[in-house]
Write a protein that holds these residues in place. Structure first.
Motif, PDB file in Angstrom:
ATOM      1  N   UNK A  68     -12.423 -19.991  -0.565  1.00 49.92           N
ATOM      2  CA  UNK A  68     -10.952 -20.172  -0.815  1.00 49.92           C
ATOM      3  C   UNK A  68     -10.114 -18.890  -1.045  1.00 49.92           C
ATOM      4  N   UNK A  69      -9.551 -19.222  -2.395  1.00 52.37           N
ATOM      5  CA  UNK A  69      -8.463 -18.320  -2.741  1.00 52.37           C
ATOM      6  C   UNK A  69      -9.493 -17.429  -4.015  1.00 52.37           C
ATOM      7  N   UNK A  70     -10.816 -17.596  -4.201  1.00 50.65           N
ATOM      8  CA  UNK A  70     -11.557 -16.805  -4.843  1.00 50.65           C
ATOM      9  C   UNK A  70     -11.740 -17.183  -6.349  1.00 50.65           C
ATOM     10  N   UNK A  94      -5.132 -17.321   5.288  1.00 50.06           N
ATOM     11  CA  UNK A  94      -3.998 -17.564   4.220  1.00 50.06           C
ATOM     12  C   UNK A  94      -4.696 -17.644   2.866  1.00 50.06           C
ATOM     13  N   UNK A  95      -5.891 -18.522   2.801  1.00 48.03           N
ATOM     14  CA  UNK A  95      -6.257 -18.475   1.584  1.00 48.03           C
ATOM     15  C   UNK A  95      -7.135 -17.180   1.197  1.00 48.03           C
ATOM     16  N   UNK A  96      -7.743 -16.595   2.123  1.00 45.36           N
ATOM     17  CA  UNK A  96      -8.231 -15.248   1.858  1.00 45.36           C
ATOM     18  C   UNK A  96      -7.406 -14.220   1.446  1.00 45.36           C
ATOM     19  N   UNK A  97      -6.079 -14.383   2.193  1.00 38.72           N
ATOM     20  CA  UNK A  97      -5.063 -13.336   1.865  1.00 38.72           C
ATOM     21  C   UNK A  97      -4.637 -13.226   0.148  1.00 38.72           C
ATOM     22  N   UNK A  99      -6.692 -14.642  -2.355  1.00 35.87           N
ATOM     23  CA  UNK A  99      -8.001 -14.264  -2.741  1.00 35.87           C
ATOM     24  C   UNK A  99      -7.995 -12.585  -2.712  1.00 35.87           C
ATOM     25  N   UNK A 100      -7.406 -11.887  -1.909  1.00 36.81           N
ATOM     26  CA  UNK A 100      -7.610 -10.393  -2.058  1.00 36.81           C
ATOM     27  C   UNK A 100      -6.499 -10.183  -2.918  1.00 36.81           C
ATOM     28  N   UNK A 101      -5.546 -10.567  -3.181  1.00 40.69           N
ATOM     29  CA  UNK A 101      -4.463 -10.410  -4.327  1.00 40.69           C
ATOM     30  C   UNK A 101      -5.025 -10.589  -5.657  1.00 40.69           C
ATOM     31  N   UNK A 102      -5.675 -11.682  -5.743  1.00 41.16           N
ATOM     32  CA  UNK A 102      -6.298 -12.242  -7.019  1.00 41.16           C
ATOM     33  C   UNK A 102      -7.628 -11.610  -7.598  1.00 41.16           C
ATOM     34  N   UNK A 111     -13.046 -13.125   6.670  1.00 38.43           N
ATOM     35  CA  UNK A 111     -12.636 -14.289   7.395  1.00 38.43           C
ATOM     36  C   UNK A 111     -13.832 -14.775   8.540  1.00 38.43           C
ATOM     37  N   UNK A 112     -14.440 -15.533   8.091  1.00 39.85           N
ATOM     38  CA  UNK A 112     -15.815 -15.772   9.266  1.00 39.85           C
ATOM     39  C   UNK A 112     -16.281 -17.011   9.117  1.00 39.85           C
ATOM     40  N   UNK A 113     -17.123 -17.570   9.999  1.00 40.41           N
ATOM     41  CA  UNK A 113     -17.618 -18.801  10.059  1.00 40.41           C
ATOM     42  C   UNK A 113     -18.947 -18.783   9.484  1.00 40.41           C
TER      43      UNK A 113
END
Length: 234
Positions: A68-70, A94-97, A99-102, A111-113
């Motif tokens: 998620x957002x990390x 969008x959640x990974x984006x 997470x990258x900021x935080x 972003x993977x399965x």
């Protein structure tokens, strides 16, 4: 259990759509009762790490499925993990984006399965999943992810499980995962589970007024909605 590529993608598409329509509102605000829930979970997670002999997090390679957002990746850094040894994957870009900021620089985010983890066998000391399996309604997909988690964890490594075992009557897109199902998903493993977490809607209402009342209610198993546990090779 064999599952077609199309059925995997269909279930993953359903999950993306379910998250896209979610409206979290203020239920996860750190200024409300959510703080009590997460502090209790943090204490128990740290106790589990200690029980497994993983206090030296700086030396551990760790993967979080559905990061998620990390949140947990950031907690692991706070507890001593090295960012460059942390990896998180998630379906939702969008959640990974966020997470990258935080997250701390050095944390690997993809972003993977989780049905096809892009990692070598036995790569990680610890693999973590937090409220991922309850978002999956397809039994074969759950099994596929569980198998992948076991593939990428070291033979002497650990899988940490945190997820709820009750159904949410207001959310048909999720389904509680019972103890028997967890044992079946990891049928060749030792599975140790403990019930924790006061019913979240109750905690959100009550915690702003009395942490003590929340603490006392959480003593009763009837009011605990989640399993926290460790899974390892026999």
């Amino acid at each position: 259990m064999i599952q077609s590529f199309d059925s995997v993608r269909a279930e993953e598409g359903r999950i993306r759509a379910a998250y896209a329509k979610r409206k979290e509102g203020g239920r996860y605000s750190w200024f409300g009762g959510h703080l009590y829930t997460m502090q209790q979970c943090e204490r128990r997670m740290l106790a589990l790490l200690q029980r497994c002999g993983l206090e030296d997090l700086a030396s551990q390679t760790i993967l979080e499925i559905g990061c998620g957002t990390g949140h947990w990746l950031r907690e692991l850094v706070k507890w001593g993990a090295r960012p460059e040894k942390l990896t998180g994957i998630d379906l939702l870009a969008d959640r990974l984006a966020l997470a990258r900021r935080l997250c701390a620089p050095g944390v690997r985010l993809e972003c993977a399965s989780a049905t096809e983890l892009p990692f070598a066998d036995g790569k990680f000391d610890l693999v973590l999943q937090s409220t991922v399996f309850t978002s999956i309604l397809d039994a074969a997909l759950k099994q596929r992810i569980a198998t992948e988690m076991m593939r990428v964890v070291k033979n002497d490594g650990f899988i940490f499980w945190y997820d709820y075992h009750v159904n949410n009557p207001w959310n048909p897109d999720v389904r509680g995962v019972k103890r028997s199902e967890i044992v079946q998903l990891f049928s060749d493993c030792r599975v140790e589970l403990r019930r924790i977490t006061l019913v979240p809607p109750l905690a959100r209402r009550l915690a702003p007024y009395s942490y003590l009342a929340c603490y006392l209610l959480e003593k009763f198993p009837l009011f605990r909605t989640h399993y926290l546990g460790v899974i390892r090779n026999r």
